[in-house]
Design a protein around this motif. Structure first.
Motif, PDB file in Angstrom:
ATOM      1  N   UNK A 112       0.837  -1.209   0.000  1.00 47.29           N
ATOM      2  CA  UNK A 112       0.000   0.000   0.000  1.00 47.29           C
ATOM      3  C   UNK A 112       0.873   1.261   0.000  1.00 47.29           C
ATOM      4  N   UNK A 113       1.855   1.267   0.881  1.00 45.84           N
ATOM      5  CA  UNK A 113       2.723   2.426   0.984  1.00 45.84           C
ATOM      6  C   UNK A 113       3.516   2.639  -0.306  1.00 45.84           C
ATOM      7  N   UNK A 114       4.012   1.544  -0.874  1.00 46.07           N
ATOM      8  CA  UNK A 114       4.819   1.673  -2.104  1.00 46.07           C
ATOM      9  C   UNK A 114       3.956   2.059  -3.292  1.00 46.07           C
ATOM     10  N   UNK A 115       2.725   1.631  -3.312  1.00 43.03           N
ATOM     11  CA  UNK A 115       1.822   2.051  -4.377  1.00 43.03           C
ATOM     12  C   UNK A 115       1.555   3.553  -4.271  1.00 43.03           C
ATOM     13  N   UNK A 116       1.376   4.034  -3.060  1.00 47.18           N
ATOM     14  CA  UNK A 116       1.203   5.485  -2.876  1.00 47.18           C
ATOM     15  C   UNK A 116       2.444   6.237  -3.348  1.00 47.18           C
ATOM     16  N   UNK A 117       3.612   5.688  -3.025  1.00 51.71           N
ATOM     17  CA  UNK A 117       4.840   6.326  -3.477  1.00 51.71           C
ATOM     18  C   UNK A 117       4.936   6.370  -4.986  1.00 51.71           C
ATOM     19  N   UNK A 118       4.535   5.292  -5.633  1.00 49.28           N
ATOM     20  CA  UNK A 118       4.554   5.245  -7.100  1.00 49.28           C
ATOM     21  C   UNK A 118       3.631   6.309  -7.690  1.00 49.28           C
ATOM     22  N   UNK A 119       2.422   6.403  -7.154  1.00 47.92           N
ATOM     23  CA  UNK A 119       1.458   7.369  -7.685  1.00 47.92           C
ATOM     24  C   UNK A 119       1.912   8.808  -7.445  1.00 47.92           C
ATOM     25  N   UNK A 120       2.452   9.062  -6.269  1.00 49.86           N
ATOM     26  CA  UNK A 120       2.925  10.414  -5.973  1.00 49.86           C
ATOM     27  C   UNK A 120       4.111  10.781  -6.858  1.00 49.86           C
TER      28      UNK A 120
END
Length: 552
Positions: free
Chosen positions: A375-383
């Protein structure tokens, strides 16, 4: 024999490597000094190259350009007051951190730094050479001693200048901020004037450079230690100081004494200044961050809005099924209170796609921290995708407590270019939010008032990566964690010291373990402004591979 001497102190903000821009800044100060009738216009240490240059100063081409810039500046400022600027001085195979005195169109004198600091953020022993102790420089009939920064922290250089006839001391500095450092500087300089019996002008630079913020706060002392002039902190400024010859020697005529704000306001201003200058000096006009509804992202959004203006800050809420309604409401409220853009980007669909992709490989295993970190890494990717698309620098939002113990996901919420609260412990973040809600200053670009809702400050901290998750599930409560970290990190203390302070040995050992195994994360983390004498990066350098643990 002159009975008056006029000194223009130029407390300014250079940019490392911007030789022409820094020279233009010096030229403007010289013009102001000329208009004011100054005898000497003084700029801080290494003001032509910016500070700290680190290994950039080891490049011969850079040194040559810096010297040529200084020589051209001397020619441009031939008709008027003497100009003193800091820069590197090549001397055969040696290189000095030096202070150039420009007069009559040429370099009239050069003073070299004698004591080279080699602690905390400084590595000057490997960059520069020391020279012999030097005497003062004659400026319009007045002998001015010019110890450079560290040279005035010990009696030797000032004593040598006094013994060779110095009448006034001008001390150029590149002294970066840490909390309550001003009193430490002042006490050192009072010792010098008492010993030498000479008036002293302490001149410090301003502005942010990577993790360091130079806080100005220049001042003038008379013999005996009386404060004659005090310039503002964290603000570019110039002031004309008049000295007069008396029967007992030279004295500064008392001028304006600015009252410095308290430690919390200075910390907050340093975080704003650090971010503002990092963006300005690297070319970013806008930033974005993930706004979770928690306290850390709320204060980072506020700092960003104060530094760059709300119109240049994008706040992005990236909810999952574990994100509470309260967090959704709080994130939107923070963005609206600040006047920042607010984007809503759910991660459920992307997370499902990643889960499906990994399912054949994860078959037969139980969900664990891996799924939380996705979840955290997906947020990082999107940001980071938004950052790339719109040219906005991504801010990270981990406080010093989390950075210390690795309570963050590498390549996830640690992704980004700058972290304004990297050196602020969680308990102080709470205090900082309350302070900002209650205070507003002209240098803040965001609205005044309660921009961070009270519920954001009062609710239990949670990463919201699983049902009913709280930070206290994985860590000691923050008052305990921060107090233990204060001992282990800021004081270089031991487990025994933690126990003597009343903390449980199990808690102290757990924190120690997390501190050491998180070194690899910190090694790859974003820079952030230094608020303490033991900030992570240059102040505290530990090996990534480290099998030692305290055995008590």
């Amino acid at each position: 024999m002159a009975d008056r001497f006029r000194l223009m102190l130029a407390q300014l903000n250079p940019t490392v490597g911007d030789l022409n821009g820094n020279a233009a800044q010096a030229r403007d100060a010289w013009k102001a000094g000329k208009a004011a009738g100054a005898d000497l216009v003084a700029l801080p240490e290494m003001s032509i190259t910016g500070y700290q240059t680190q290994d950039l100063v080891m490049k011969p081409a850079f040194i040559n350009d810096a010297v040529a810039t200084i020589e051209k500046l001397a020619a441009d400022c031939a008709d008027g007051p003497v100009l003193a600027v800091g820069g590197p001085f090549p001397d055969g195979t040696k290189l000095h951190n030096s202070y150039y005195v420009l007069q009559g169109g040429k370099v009239a004198a050069v003073t070299h730094k004698y004591f080279l600091p080699n602690f905390n953020v400084f590595d000057e022993v490997r960059l520069f050479s020391r020279d012999a102790l030097q005497g003062p420089v004659n400026i319009n009939g007045v002998r001015v001693g010019m110890p450079i920064c560290e040279d005035a922290w010990y009696p030797d250089v000032v004593e040598a200048m006094a013994e060779t006839g110095a009448e006034i001391l001008v001390i150029p500095n590149g002294s970066p901020y840490f909390r309550e450092k001003f009193d430490f500087r002042l006490n050192k300089m009072v010792a010098r004037v008492v010993e030498a019996g000479l008036p002293l002008a302490y001149l410090n630079m301003t502005g942010g450079q990577d993790d360091q913020v130079f806080d100005g706060g220049s001042f003038v002392l008379n013999p005996g230690g009386e404060l004659a002039v005090q310039m503002p902190v964290l603000e570019d400024a110039m002031t004309l100081v008049e000295f007069e010859r008396t029967d007992t020697g030279w004295r500064a005529i008392p001028g304006e004494v600015h009252v410095h704000p308290d430690a919390m306001e200075q910390d907050y201003n340093v975080m704003v200044t650090g971010l503002r200058d990092y963006c300005r000096k690297t070319g970013f006009g806008k930033v974005l961050l993930g706004l979770s509804g928690g306290i850390d992202s709320a204060i980072v959004a506020t700092i960003a809005a104060d530094a760059l203006g709300p119109e240049n800050v994008r706040c992005v809420m990236l909810p999952s099924e574990y994100t509470s309604e309260a967090s959704l409401d709080d994130a939107r409220a923070v963005a609206e209170n600040l006047g920042c853009r607010y984007d809503f980007v759910p991660i459920a669909e992307g997370r499902q796609a990643i889960t499906s992709t990994l399912a054949p490989l994860f078959e037969g295993t139980e969900p664990d921290l891996t799924e939380e970190n996705i979840q955290s890494r997906l947020r990082g990717l999107l940001l980071m995708a938004l950052s790339n698309k719109f040219g906005e620098m991504l801010l990270t939002t981990g406080n010093k407590s989390e950075v210390a113990v690795g309570y963050a996901t590498i390549y996830g919420d640690m992704a980004g270019g700058y972290n304004p609260i990297k050196d602020m412990y969680k308990t102080r973040v709470f205090d900082c939010c309350r302070w900002r809600n209650a205070n507003h200053r002209p240098w803040m670009k965001a609205p005044e008032g309660e921009v961070i809702p009270a519920r954001v400050i009062s609710k239990p901290p949670s990463a919201e990566l699983r049902p009913d998750q709280k930070d206290s599930d994985s860590l000691p409560d923050y008052p305990v964690l921060d107090a233990i970290l204060q001992i282990l990190v800021d004081e270089d203390g031991s487990i025994e010291d933690c126990m003597a302070a009343g903390f449980d040995r199990v808690d102290a050992k757990k924190v120690e373990h997390l501190l050491y195994i998180s070194e690899y994360k910190r090694f790859q983390s974003a820079p952030g402004p230094r608020l303490s004498p033991r900030a992570f990066w240059l102040d505290r350098r530990y090996p990534i591979v480290n099998r030692w643990r305290e055995q008590s």
